[in-house]
Design an enzyme around this catalytic site. Structure first.
Site, PDB file in Angstrom:
ATOM      1  N   HIS A  65       0.835  -1.192   0.000  1.00 26.17           N
ATOM      2  CA  HIS A  65       0.000   0.000   0.000  1.00 26.17           C
ATOM      3  C   HIS A  65       0.872   1.243   0.000  1.00 26.17           C
ATOM      4  CE1 HIS A  65       0.882  -0.962   4.218  1.00 26.17           C
ATOM      5  NE2 HIS A  65       0.815   0.336   4.450  1.00 26.17           N
ATOM      6  N   CYS A 185       2.261   3.392  11.924  1.00 31.38           N
ATOM      7  CA  CYS A 185       3.142   2.902  10.867  1.00 31.38           C
ATOM      8  C   CYS A 185       3.417   4.049   9.901  1.00 31.38           C
ATOM      9  CB  CYS A 185       2.516   1.711  10.141  1.00 31.38           C
ATOM     10  SG  CYS A 185       1.025   2.103   9.193  1.00 31.38           S
TER      11      CYS A 185
END
Length: 670
Positions: A65, A185
């Site tokens: 992603h 993240c």
């Protein structure tokens, strides 16, 4: 989520054997629907995200992603390969692959929906239903949440006796162990929320009360201070700095990467309980630092010092790139007398190219003037968190004022950080704690740093800086060649690690007050940094049989990366076969650095590769130096691999390279 994934974005028979091929196949579906405008640009953003941290998760899941300017709307594609693809998960290949594409400016609502998907991936019923799906439309409906997965059958209830004996009165329920957690993240889209879900599920299974604050891209909702105060322990599962970390100080704390929160949440809960039982706590609020607290146990001061310095350099680099390239463009358009042009605020002619050149030069000069203050400020920040910023910037500005330059900035940052850390260790009355970070610490630390920089250490450092500048100006012959060899070795040893950063920072520091010697150093550093990826690309062309299929594909990209002075293009090769690749790269880098200095090549731009060739002194000889080093490195790596028996296109036994191209990642260069 139904607008994010449709049947056209589902491939239940994904024909791909590598993660790169899987991403390309799924991205092509996005391109066909007009949701991605530039396939190669988008895939480059996906690869850059993957380089930060592998996206494979336990349970056979891969979630490549990224955010990308080439994405028109948030989009999700799903693929299910027959044999599984290695995305770097500890438990093996992934057979459920989600490619998540978010626009660079995705709104919070869409990111919240994507975070909900990340949480659902922790549900075994959901993943089991995906593995059993046979229809793309039904699969898209399942992923979007329009269709619920079939629930697992409940176990049959055990038979009860016809006349059960009366149960004794239940004792009062004990107060559960309470844990607060923060997850984050780099992109804040997937891993952040999956770690949160995993910790919450593990807490339910273990009888632990877990409350999580996911700090994702869509922002975050701060935990209630009362919840934090009542917590018995803290878990940080993060790959980017925890925001407002001081809220959790003084409690037993486990600090790990975000994937640990996904893969072993029960272990983290057990670890924080053990720390609480032993009475281990973090330092009181305000005494820690982002770099210090992120370090592993047992780290020495040498390791911490390196991290502090790298903190300053990493924040300085964007100013280097912006300011240096603007200055270089100003010289390219207006000539080397553009530095004598009057201020564009007072004199600017819209139709005169010289005025535009002066504008670029003066804006770049202002950006470049922040180098030393930013370096000092963020060294201090790395040591003492936000309270270190004010004295750090003040000290860096003083370093410029007294002509202490780059070395003065290093000293100012360390002095500022050390001063703040010392002040923070002083016990103060509770009534004064609220004004300490806003008034007292900035006031005292700035006064101390100013005194030391102006009257104690500043002048000797300025003299040392002048001596270094004079030495660089006088470099010629053998001395210049030796310096070029050393810089070339440093640039190619760790491909973006500490030695590489030291060499690059040394070169950039000289551009603040350029002279003939410092411009030669900058040229040698950039030339040497271009060699490793160019050499690996050349080697894959000359002897492709020595490299596996993925390395040959990486070699194609390495041509562009090397030409752009992006040394990370050689990382996949070095990670897979370091004993052959790194020495070969160092040899070529040393040759290029030496030849660049010998040819007296100069460079006013701190970055750009061959694209700033018009700004290079002796450009033809500069290209010869780069080609020579590239040839040396390529020849050596071919020779060493050939001697090692790697002629069948397969990975050398014992190295981490695989046909999928998965390999450990090391930090990128500038």
């Amino acid at each position: 989520m139904s607008d994010m994934i449709t049947a056209d974005l589902v491939d239940l028979d994904l024909a791909a054997q590598t993660k790169e091929a899987a991403a390309r196949s799924l991205a092509e579906r996005m391109v066909a629907l007009g949701r991605v405008t530039d396939l190669d640009g988008f895939l480059a953003d996906v690869a850059a995200r993957e380089a930060q941290m592998p996206t494979g998760l336990d349970g056979g899941i891969g979630i490549p992603h990224c955010r990308s300017e080439h994405v028109t709307e948030p989009t999700l594609a799903f693929g299910r390969p027959a044999d599984g693809i290695d995305f770097g998960a500890p438990d093996g290949p992934a057979d459920l692959i989600f490619l998540i594409a978010a626009p660079a400016g995705a709104d919070d609502a869409h990111l919240t929906i994507l975070s909900a998907l990340a949480r659902r991936l922790m549900d075994p019923d959901f993943t089991a239903a995906l593995r059993a799906a046979t229809d793309p439309a039904a699969t898209a409906s399942l992923i979007s949440g329009d269709t619920a997965p079939p629930a697992a059958p409940e176990p049959a209830a055990a038979a009860t006796p016809e006349e059960p004996s009366p149960a004794p009165a239940a004792p009062a329920a004990p107060v559960p162990f309470r844990v607060v957690a923060v997850t984050s993240c780099p992109t804040g889209i997937a891993h952040t929320y999956m770690a949160a879900e995993a910790l919450e599920q593990a807490g339910q299974a273990e009888g632990v009360e877990v409350v999580v604050e996911p700090q994702g891209s869509a922002g975050f909702t701060r935990l209630d201070p009362a919840v934090i105060a009542a917590a018995d322990g803290v878990i940080f599962a993060h790959d980017v700095p925890v925001r407002e970390k001081e809220r959790f100080a003084g409690k037993p704390t486990v600090d790990v990467g975000v994937k640990a929160g996904i893969n072993r949440p029960a272990e983290l809960l057990a670890e924080v309980r053990d720390k609480a039982a032993r009475g281990e706590t973090t330092a009181p609020a305000g005494t820690g630092s982002p770099v210090d607290e992120a370090g592993g146990p047992g780290e020495g001061y040498g390791t911490k010092l390196r991290k502090w310095l790298m903190s300053g350099v990493s924040y300085m680099v964007p100013f280097v790139a912006a300011g240096g390239l603007l200055i270089a463009l100003g010289f390219a358009i207006g000539g080397y007398t553009i530095d004598k042009a009057p201020s564009v605020a007072e004199h600017f002619v819209w139709t005169d190219s010289t005025s535009w050149a002066a504008l670029l030069f003066q804006v770049g000069g202002l950006a470049f003037s922040f180098l030393v203050p930013v370096l000092a400020g963020y060294i201090a920040y790395g040591m003492a968190d936000r309270p270190g910023l004010v004295p750090g910037f003040v000290g860096g500005s003083i370093a410029l004022t007294i002509n202490a330059g780059f070395l003065g900035g290093l000293a100012a940052g360390l002095i500022a950080g050390g001063t703040v850390m010392a002040i923070q260790r002083v016990k103060v009355p509770a009534a004064l704690r609220g004004i300490m970070p806003v008034v007292v610490i900035p006031l005292i630390s700035s006064a101390v740093v100013g005194f030391l920089m102006f009257l104690v250490v500043g002048k000797p450092i300025a003299e040392l800086q002048k001596a270094l500048t004079d030495w660089l100006s006088g470099l010629s012959g053998a001395n210049a060649v030796i310096l070029g060899v050393v810089l070339g070795l440093m640039m190619c040893f760790d491909l973006g690690g500490p030695l590489n950063k030291v060499a690059y920072a040394f070169a950039v520091g000289g551009l603040a007050n350029p002279n003939d010697g410092s411009l030669k150093v900058m040229a040698a550093v950039m030339a040497a940094g271009m060699v490793p990826p160019l050499a690996m690309a050349l080697a894959t062309v000359v002897r492709g049989g020595l490299f596996n299929r993925t390395e040959r594909e990486n070699g194609k990209a390495a041509w562009v990366l090397g030409s752009s002075f992006i040394t990370e293009g050689a990382i996949p090769f070095a990670a897979a076969d370091p004993l052959r690749v790194i020495p070969s790269a160092m040899a070529g880098g040393a040759v290029t650095g030496a030849l660049s200095m010998l040819f007296e090549c100069t460079l006013r731009a701190p970055h750009g590769g061959i694209f700033v060739l018009p700004l290079i002194g002796n450009p033809v000889l500069y290209l010869i130096a780069i080609l020579a080093g590239t040839a040396v490195s390529a020849a050596l790596v071919i020779l060493l691999k050939g001697m090692g028996g790697r002629g069948d296109g397969k990975a050398v036994e014992g190295t981490p390279a695989t046909e999928s191209g998965t390999a450990p990642k090391v930090p990128a260069t500038v």
